[in-house]
Design an enzyme around this catalytic site. Sequence first.
Site, PDB file in Angstrom:
ATOM      1  CE1 TYR A   1      -3.703   2.233  -0.073  1.00 25.08           C
ATOM      2  CE2 TYR A   1      -3.853   2.121   2.322  1.00 25.08           C
ATOM      3  CZ  TYR A   1      -4.322   2.595   1.119  1.00 25.08           C
ATOM      4  OH  TYR A   1      -5.418   3.433   1.092  1.00 25.08           O
ATOM      5  CB  SER A   2       3.908   2.295  -0.231  1.00 23.31           C
ATOM      6  OG  SER A   2       4.570   1.072  -0.482  1.00 23.31           O
TER       7      SER A   2
ATOM      8  CB  VAL B   1      15.596  -5.740   8.689  1.00 17.32           C
ATOM      9  CG1 VAL B   1      14.926  -4.552   7.993  1.00 17.32           C
ATOM     10  CG2 VAL B   1      16.839  -6.168   7.915  1.00 17.32           C
ATOM     11  CG  LEU B   2      12.307  -1.535  13.439  1.00 14.31           C
ATOM     12  CD1 LEU B   2      11.351  -2.515  14.111  1.00 14.31           C
ATOM     13  CD2 LEU B   2      12.771  -0.469  14.430  1.00 14.31           C
TER      14      LEU B   2
ATOM     15  CB  ILE C   1       9.118   1.944  11.536  1.00 15.14           C
ATOM     16  CG1 ILE C   1      10.312   1.615  12.409  1.00 15.14           C
ATOM     17  CG2 ILE C   1       8.132   2.841  12.288  1.00 15.14           C
ATOM     18  CD1 ILE C   1      11.104   2.841  12.854  1.00 15.14           C
TER      19      ILE C   1
ATOM     20  CB  CYS D   1       5.475  -3.956   8.990  1.00 17.47           C
ATOM     21  SG  CYS D   1       4.168  -4.498  10.124  1.00 17.47           S
TER      22      CYS D   1
ATOM     23  CD1 TRP E   1      -2.943  -6.502   5.604  1.00 17.67           C
ATOM     24  CD2 TRP E   1      -2.259  -4.682   4.501  1.00 17.67           C
ATOM     25  NE1 TRP E   1      -3.975  -5.605   5.609  1.00 17.67           N
ATOM     26  CE2 TRP E   1      -3.592  -4.473   4.943  1.00 17.67           C
ATOM     27  CE3 TRP E   1      -1.633  -3.664   3.777  1.00 17.67           C
ATOM     28  CZ2 TRP E   1      -4.294  -3.300   4.694  1.00 17.67           C
ATOM     29  CZ3 TRP E   1      -2.325  -2.492   3.528  1.00 17.67           C
ATOM     30  CH2 TRP E   1      -3.636  -2.314   3.977  1.00 17.67           C
TER      31      TRP E   1
ATOM     32  CD  GLN F   1      -1.531  -2.098   7.936  1.00 11.53           C
ATOM     33  OE1 GLN F   1      -0.778  -1.706   8.823  1.00 11.53           O
ATOM     34  NE2 GLN F   1      -1.695  -1.437   6.796  1.00 11.53           N
TER      35      GLN F   1
ATOM     36  CB  CYS G   1      -4.355  10.555  -3.939  1.00  5.84           C
ATOM     37  SG  CYS G   1      -4.941  10.957  -2.267  1.00  5.84           S
TER      38      CYS G   1
END
Length: 372
Positions: free
Chosen positions: A128-129, A162-163, A165, A167, A169, A193, A343
């Site tokens: 979703y990006s 690895v983190l 932030i 995330c 789904w 999610q 958008c």
Amino acid sequence: MKTMDAKNTLASLLSGADIRINGDRAWDIQVHNDELFRRILHSGTLGAGESYMEGWWDCGALDVMFHKAISARLEHRFSDSNLAALALKLYQTFFNLQNRRRAFEVGKKHYDFGNDMFAWMLGPTMNYSCAYWRDAKTLDDAQNAKMELICQKLELKPGMTVLDIGCGWGSLAGYMAANYDVDVTGISVSQEQISHARAKYPDLRWLMDDYRSLDGQYDRIVSVGMFEHVGYKNYGEYMATVRRLLKPDGLFLLHTIGANQQRKGTDPWIDKYIFPNGMIPSQENIVKAFAPLFIMEDWHNFGADYDRTLMAWADRFEQGCDAGKFRHTDESRRMFRYYLLSCAAAFRARDLQLWQLVLSPAGVPGGYRSIR
């Protein structure tokens, strides 16, 4: 203001963007309720969006209409004198709308809308990006290309921690773990999610929490499409949190929508119906927050790709509605259509950008190799 006077005023404003009331072109608006004119002049973009959801007006090519309106800066004509927009700007100026207590509101309002709907709209990648369309022809290929681009920019190596932030789904975390053999922790403020991610990627670590509550040390940190929910009052704390969690020789990749000018408010309709407490950062906002803590290694803008991404989501969403693939009402369908196409138009008009930054705590020895 009388209805006819309001209509004439609105018609004059729209004509400057080559938009007609009840015209015969695809981007002209078709009015079904004459109270629309006074409502828009009184309530600005909030009134325009709500009246569309209620069926007061239609447009055959919403994205084209919005592109023309945004290019002509019509939204500024409304927001600069509209009480709802001014009140929201003042509220966001004096209050921290993205504090810990409010952090989970956007998860409940938007990201928990329904995994079945998002799965259909986003496709199997569940990203979703903004996708990366440089060498891709389909949405799925473009989303996989975006995930691969992120992995290469982070210079992932087997065994790294690895983190992630924000995330979502879990797709990026799953991609990194499967293709680069890294140990990923994902965090989100959305219960839906996290539930999806835990079911699909049970071997990875998933947290439903606010980023400010995190601890530990990571080789790499990535944040995709989450910084838009942080708010300018918290940018400094956000960057300090990332720096605290990142190892001294680590890399941080920030993927965020960006605004051309510094903004403290947001669109009232988007705030009420889509992303409560959201705020789009500017270059100035971001640099001011990270400069004391990080070295900028790379800054990549591929905002034009978001237009194509949003149009693909809009097509899939409409197909899913028509096929009955998920539950929706006429109002929610019109809401998502309005959101996605407005958008898309904003990115097409280059009013919004999409940035990927790569930051390091002290500079990569010998220099960082930019990836495109």
